[in-house]
Each structure stands twice: as C-alpha cells, then as structure tokens.
Design an enzyme around this catalytic site. Structure first.
Site, PDB file in Angstrom:
ATOM      1  N   LYS A  52       0.844  -1.209   0.000  1.00  0.00           N
ATOM      2  CA  LYS A  52       0.000   0.000   0.000  1.00  0.00           C
ATOM      3  C   LYS A  52       0.876   1.255   0.000  1.00  0.00           C
ATOM      4  O   LYS A  52       0.614   2.207  -0.742  1.00  0.00           O
ATOM      5  CB  LYS A  52      -0.950  -0.022   1.206  1.00  0.00           C
ATOM      6  CG  LYS A  52      -2.058  -1.067   1.038  1.00  0.00           C
ATOM      7  CD  LYS A  52      -2.917  -1.289   2.277  1.00  0.00           C
ATOM      8  CE  LYS A  52      -3.942  -2.404   1.997  1.00  0.00           C
ATOM      9  NZ  LYS A  52      -4.813  -2.734   3.133  1.00  0.00           N
ATOM     10  N   GLN A  96      -4.832  -1.863   9.309  1.00  0.00           N
ATOM     11  CA  GLN A  96      -4.757  -3.155   8.634  1.00  0.00           C
ATOM     12  C   GLN A  96      -5.381  -4.239   9.517  1.00  0.00           C
ATOM     13  O   GLN A  96      -5.086  -4.336  10.702  1.00  0.00           O
ATOM     14  CB  GLN A  96      -3.289  -3.495   8.316  1.00  0.00           C
ATOM     15  CG  GLN A  96      -3.115  -4.727   7.458  1.00  0.00           C
ATOM     16  CD  GLN A  96      -3.720  -4.598   6.053  1.00  0.00           C
ATOM     17  OE1 GLN A  96      -3.783  -3.510   5.490  1.00  0.00           O
ATOM     18  NE2 GLN A  96      -4.173  -5.698   5.493  1.00  0.00           N
ATOM     19  N   ASP A 119     -11.225   2.652   3.785  1.00  0.00           N
ATOM     20  CA  ASP A 119     -11.564   1.232   3.640  1.00  0.00           C
ATOM     21  C   ASP A 119     -13.074   1.059   3.462  1.00  0.00           C
ATOM     22  O   ASP A 119     -13.530  -0.018   3.064  1.00  0.00           O
ATOM     23  CB  ASP A 119     -11.137   0.451   4.885  1.00  0.00           C
ATOM     24  CG  ASP A 119      -9.791  -0.238   4.715  1.00  0.00           C
ATOM     25  OD1 ASP A 119      -9.489  -0.667   3.580  1.00  0.00           O
ATOM     26  OD2 ASP A 119      -9.066  -0.352   5.712  1.00  0.00           O
TER      27      ASP A 119
HETATM   28  N1  GUN Z   1      -7.303  -7.038   5.561  1.00  0.00           N
HETATM   29  C1  GUN Z   1      -7.711  -7.753   4.487  1.00  0.00           C
HETATM   30  N2  GUN Z   1      -8.273  -6.936   3.569  1.00  0.00           N
HETATM   31  C2  GUN Z   1      -8.205  -5.691   4.082  1.00  0.00           C
HETATM   32  C3  GUN Z   1      -8.623  -4.426   3.589  1.00  0.00           C
HETATM   33  O1  GUN Z   1      -9.174  -4.256   2.489  1.00  0.00           O
HETATM   34  N3  GUN Z   1      -8.365  -3.369   4.412  1.00  0.00           N
HETATM   35  C4  GUN Z   1      -7.772  -3.515   5.625  1.00  0.00           C
HETATM   36  N4  GUN Z   1      -7.576  -2.408   6.367  1.00  0.00           N
HETATM   37  N5  GUN Z   1      -7.390  -4.682   6.116  1.00  0.00           N
HETATM   38  C5  GUN Z   1      -7.601  -5.755   5.332  1.00  0.00           C
END
Ligand code: GUN
Length: 283
Positions: A52, A96, A119
């Site tokens: 990211k 995350q 998100d």
């Molecule tokens: N863990 C798995 N997929 C995601 C996501 O799209 N965003 C976040 N923050 N954590 C995740």
C-alpha cells in the site's frame, strides 16, 4: 476462456490516478495524505501494508506508516487515530486487519473519522452504499466491479452468486452487484446445497477463505468466476476456486495471485483521492 489480468488492469488504473492526483493536488494546493496503521507482525499484513505504501509512492500520495508492537495499549492506537482525525494533512486512515488477539477491532475502527474511512468499513459508509448513495466503498468489492467493467462483462439481469458474507467483501460486493441490477444470491457456511446455487451463477464471486472450495462440478459452463480468496497452503498460495479444473469451464476467470488482489490496492488509492476531494469541497 480468458484470464482476467488484475495486475495489468490495476496498473492501468494507477497510471490514470497518477494524472488525476497531480491535477487535484495542483487545484487544491496541498498534498494528499494516507495514514496506514499496522499492529503486530502478521507476515501477510506486513506485505499488504508495504504494498500500500509503495502504491502511494507510485501515484503521488504521501503515506504515513505507523507500526505498533503486539501488546501496545489500545489507548495508544486510539489516541493516534484521534490525532490523525484532526490532522488536515491526512485525508485517509486505514487500520490493517486482522488485529492481533485481544484488540477490540470494532472500537478501533469506530474511532476513525468516517470521512477519512478509505476502507469503507464504517457503518456510515456501509449505510450509504446500501442506500444506493455510495461514497467510500470497500476496496476489494470496488475492485471486483472495476474488473467486470474493464472487461465489459454485463452485470444487469445476470444471476450473481456470492459465496461469503463478510463485511469486508461478501456483503458489499453483493450490494454493488444488486445496484447494477444483477439478481444476487449470498451463500455462506450454513447454506445447504451450495453447489445447487453456484451452478446457477452467471457471475460467481468466491470470498470465503477456503482453499479450492469451488470445483468444476459447481460451476456453470461459460460462467464468469471471480476469486477473492487468498489462502496460504502447504503448496503455496491458493484461491477459493480450484483454478485448474474450473478455468476450462469459465468464460472469464481471475487467477490467484494477480487477479483481485492488485485491484484492492488500486481502489484504495482511488478512495484516498475521493476522500481528499470530498474534504476539499468536491461532491
Ligand atoms: N485485511 C484484508 N483486507 C483488508 C482491507 O481491504 N483493508 C484492511 N484495512 N485490512 C484488510
């Protein structure tokens, strides 16, 4: 059968975003900022968050990575989120998932200002999506729809079957397909005769987190198969779909890796730009 190349679609989207971001930054006269919070040392989460951060560099977003050791008091994370909420240089905040055991995920996610919720996990953003007025939509579902659109795959009037009912993927992807006028069925771990449902799917989205759950006998000839699963098995990474057996029956299919995964990050970049524009008066 065509293999859907999520990696190259994501690259194309990021290239376009780079131009759009440069224009937005010039218009508003300030940088775009994304804060990424990682708690603990889950190896997959470490890879996802570093991907990211790398994508931010690619498209011209300033990223701020915050790493906490497992065992850091929840209050420390909440107080960081509170500071980031008030910080005008931060347009998006993501924590995350999954968090290590013992943390109250709901409480931590609720602390994020809904306008910075890139998100799209908050009740506010999910509510907007379900009412047909989406703003910041969860990234993976958005990526699934972007792939279908990129390949000009029709959605309206199709039978879409979603296997999985998570808040992150299953439910929001079902909402998006519904708003595009698909007839949507959501299946889950308590669904009797799963194959009976999946065999009727024109568009099949697998998002359960069980390696190779979907086999050829469960898929209709000519179906579009979207595999959201990323499962670590002894033989390496595997999706929720048994690619080898299903691919010959599908009209389109996503591989794992290189299918939906790269799209999630491209959509996060897109959501961060969207949050910035909303915060700077563009509706
Ligand atoms: N863990 C798995 N997929 C995601 C996501 O799209 N965003 C976040 N923050 N954590 C995740």
């Amino acid at each position: 059968m065509r293999i859907i190349d999520g990696k190259s679609v994501a690259q194309d989207i990021k290239n376009n975003l780079k131009t759009a971001i440069a224009r937005a930054v010039e218009r508003c006269g300030k940088p775009i900022g994304l804060a990424v919070i990682l708690v603990g040392d889950n190896p997959a989460s470490k890879i996802y968050t570093s991907n990211k951060v790398r994508a931010c560099e690619e498209v011209g977003i300033s990223s701020y990575m915050y790493e906490f050791k497992d065992g850091t008091p929840e209050e420390d994370i909440l107080s960081l989120i509170s500071r980031l909420n008030a910080d005008e240089t931060i347009n998006g905040i993501l924590v995350q998932l999954p968090l290590p055991k013992g943390y109250d995920e709901g409480k931590i996610l609720k602390a994020i200002n809904v306008h910075k919720d890139v998100d799209g996990f908050s009740a506010f953003q999910i509510g907007r999506l379900n009412m047909g007025d989406p703003q910041l939509v969860p990234c993976t579902p958005l990526g699934v729809l972007a792939l279908l659109d990129y390949y000009n795959i029709p959605i309206e009037g199709k039978n879409a079957v979603v296997v999985g009912r998570s808040n992150i993927v299953g439910k929001p992807v079902a909402s998006l397909l519904l708003f595009r006028n698909a007839t949507v069925t959501i299946c889950h771990s308590r669904t009797p005769d799963l194959a009976g449902h999946t065999k009727r799917a024109d568009i099949l989205v697998a998002a359960v987190g069980r390696a190779k759950l979907i086999t050829a006998d469960m898929v209709k000839e000519g179906a579009v198969v979207i595999d959201v699963g990323i499962n670590r098995t002894e033989a390496g990474l595997a999706g929720d779909v048994d690619f080898e057996s299903v691919a010959p029956k599908a009209s389109y299919i996503t591989p794992v890796p290189g299918g939906v995964g790269p799209m999630t990050i491209a959509m996060l970049m897109s959501n961060t730009l969207k949050a910035y524009e909303l915060q700077n008066g563009k509706d």
